[in-house]
Design a protein around this motif. Structure first.
Motif, mmCIF file in Angstrom:
data_model
loop_
_atom_site.group_PDB
_atom_site.id
_atom_site.type_symbol
_atom_site.label_atom_id
_atom_site.label_comp_id
_atom_site.label_asym_id
_atom_site.label_seq_id
_atom_site.Cartn_x
_atom_site.Cartn_y
_atom_site.Cartn_z
ATOM 1 N N LEU A 82 0.860 -1.183 0.000
ATOM 2 C CA LEU A 82 0.000 0.000 0.000
ATOM 3 C C LEU A 82 0.890 1.225 0.000
ATOM 4 O O LEU A 82 1.871 1.291 0.735
ATOM 5 C CB LEU A 82 -0.881 0.029 1.251
ATOM 6 C CG LEU A 82 -1.684 1.306 1.475
ATOM 7 C CD1 LEU A 82 -2.858 1.355 0.498
ATOM 8 C CD2 LEU A 82 -2.183 1.397 2.912
ATOM 9 N N GLN A 83 0.546 2.171 -0.830
ATOM 10 C CA GLN A 83 1.185 3.480 -0.768
ATOM 11 C C GLN A 83 0.101 4.524 -0.583
ATOM 12 O O GLN A 83 -0.873 4.546 -1.337
ATOM 13 C CB GLN A 83 1.996 3.760 -2.026
ATOM 14 C CG GLN A 83 3.253 2.900 -2.132
ATOM 15 C CD GLN A 83 4.214 3.424 -3.171
ATOM 16 O OE1 GLN A 83 3.821 3.781 -4.273
ATOM 17 N NE2 GLN A 83 5.493 3.475 -2.821
ATOM 18 N N LEU A 84 0.293 5.388 0.401
ATOM 19 C CA LEU A 84 -0.646 6.469 0.689
ATOM 20 C C LEU A 84 0.143 7.770 0.644
ATOM 21 O O LEU A 84 1.038 7.986 1.468
ATOM 22 C CB LEU A 84 -1.288 6.270 2.063
ATOM 23 C CG LEU A 84 -2.314 7.314 2.505
ATOM 24 C CD1 LEU A 84 -3.523 7.289 1.571
ATOM 25 C CD2 LEU A 84 -2.748 7.050 3.937
ATOM 26 N N ALA A 85 -0.197 8.595 -0.314
ATOM 27 C CA ALA A 85 0.589 9.801 -0.558
ATOM 28 C C ALA A 85 0.081 10.984 0.263
ATOM 29 O O ALA A 85 -1.057 11.017 0.724
ATOM 30 C CB ALA A 85 0.542 10.147 -2.047
ATOM 31 N N THR A 86 0.949 11.940 0.414
ATOM 32 C CA THR A 86 0.626 13.228 1.027
ATOM 33 C C THR A 86 -0.103 13.040 2.356
ATOM 34 O O THR A 86 -1.201 13.558 2.560
ATOM 35 C CB THR A 86 -0.223 14.077 0.063
ATOM 36 O OG1 THR A 86 0.217 13.902 -1.284
ATOM 37 C CG2 THR A 86 -0.097 15.558 0.420
ATOM 38 N N VAL A 87 0.502 12.276 3.247
ATOM 39 C CA VAL A 87 -0.166 11.972 4.507
ATOM 40 C C VAL A 87 -0.279 13.209 5.394
ATOM 41 O O VAL A 87 0.518 14.148 5.305
ATOM 42 C CB VAL A 87 0.552 10.841 5.265
ATOM 43 C CG1 VAL A 87 0.505 9.551 4.458
ATOM 44 C CG2 VAL A 87 1.980 11.226 5.611
ATOM 45 N N THR A 88 -1.299 13.180 6.241
ATOM 46 C CA THR A 88 -1.524 14.214 7.251
ATOM 47 C C THR A 88 -1.721 13.514 8.596
ATOM 48 O O THR A 88 -1.870 12.287 8.643
ATOM 49 C CB THR A 88 -2.775 15.045 6.923
ATOM 50 O OG1 THR A 88 -3.939 14.243 7.171
ATOM 51 C CG2 THR A 88 -2.767 15.532 5.480
ATOM 52 N N PRO A 89 -1.764 14.259 9.693
ATOM 53 C CA PRO A 89 -2.004 13.621 10.998
ATOM 54 C C PRO A 89 -3.313 12.819 11.034
ATOM 55 O O PRO A 89 -3.436 11.881 11.826
ATOM 56 C CB PRO A 89 -2.043 14.813 11.958
ATOM 57 C CG PRO A 89 -1.098 15.796 11.335
ATOM 58 C CD PRO A 89 -1.345 15.667 9.858
ATOM 59 N N GLU A 90 -4.262 13.161 10.177
ATOM 60 C CA GLU A 90 -5.521 12.409 10.118
ATOM 61 C C GLU A 90 -5.334 10.992 9.579
ATOM 62 O O GLU A 90 -6.243 10.164 9.690
ATOM 63 C CB GLU A 90 -6.552 13.140 9.259
ATOM 64 C CG GLU A 90 -7.162 14.376 9.920
ATOM 65 C CD GLU A 90 -6.166 15.497 10.140
ATOM 66 O OE1 GLU A 90 -6.174 16.103 11.228
ATOM 67 O OE2 GLU A 90 -5.344 15.757 9.209
ATOM 68 N N ASP A 91 -4.180 10.703 9.018
ATOM 69 C CA ASP A 91 -3.882 9.350 8.544
ATOM 70 C C ASP A 91 -3.263 8.484 9.637
ATOM 71 O O ASP A 91 -2.958 7.311 9.400
ATOM 72 C CB ASP A 91 -2.951 9.410 7.329
ATOM 73 C CG ASP A 91 -3.623 10.031 6.121
ATOM 74 O OD1 ASP A 91 -3.023 10.951 5.520
ATOM 75 O OD2 ASP A 91 -4.748 9.611 5.773
ATOM 76 N N THR A 92 -3.072 9.054 10.814
ATOM 77 C CA THR A 92 -2.586 8.277 11.948
ATOM 78 C C THR A 92 -3.600 7.199 12.299
ATOM 79 O O THR A 92 -4.780 7.490 12.509
ATOM 80 C CB THR A 92 -2.337 9.184 13.158
ATOM 81 O OG1 THR A 92 -1.261 10.083 12.859
ATOM 82 C CG2 THR A 92 -1.993 8.363 14.396
ATOM 83 N N ALA A 93 -3.141 5.948 12.347
ATOM 84 C CA ALA A 93 -4.066 4.834 12.576
ATOM 85 C C ALA A 93 -3.286 3.536 12.748
ATOM 86 O O ALA A 93 -2.088 3.479 12.461
ATOM 87 C CB ALA A 93 -5.026 4.687 11.393
#
Length: 124
Positions: A82-93
């Protein structure tokens, strides 16, 4: 017994790309007509399905994450990523990989095998 194991960085900086790998053991990733999924659970929230892929490479994505997400499979290595680009703190999980017989899963009971999960924190 099929086992799944997530691997990847525990800490990612905002705007970076998160890359996670799920290694499958105890069986071939090409066996059966199943879907290989990525799911996450933010702190205090429910499960959120991210994406799934078949051994032939047919991928499906959550509409809310599709623009930032890429899922791929390497049958020679028996893993998918999995690649998730341009992460933000909301992607913390807590990020999980799972095997299912359906393309989209929204509850634990909808997948027959799960990895133990890997905590990802997005912070500078």
């Amino acid at each position: 017994q099929v086992q799944l194991q997530e691997s990847g960085p525990g800490l990612v900086k905002p705007s970076q790309t998160l890359s996670l790998t799920c290694t499958v053991s105890g069986g071939s990733i090409t066996a059966g007509e199943c879907y290989w999924n990525w799911v996450r659970q933010p702190p205090g929230k429910g499960l959120e399905w991210i994406a799934s892929i078949t051994a032939s490479g047919f991928a499906r994505y959550s509409p809310s994450l599709k623009s930032r997400t890429s899922i791929s499979i390497d049958t020679s290595k028996n893993h998918f990523t999995l690649q998730l680009a341009t992460v933000t703190p909301e992607d913390t999980a807590e990020y999980y990989c799972a095997r299912s017989l359906r393309a989209i899963i929204v509850a634990r009971g909808q997948a027959d095998y799960w990895g133990q999960g890997t905590q990802v924190t997005v912070s500078s």
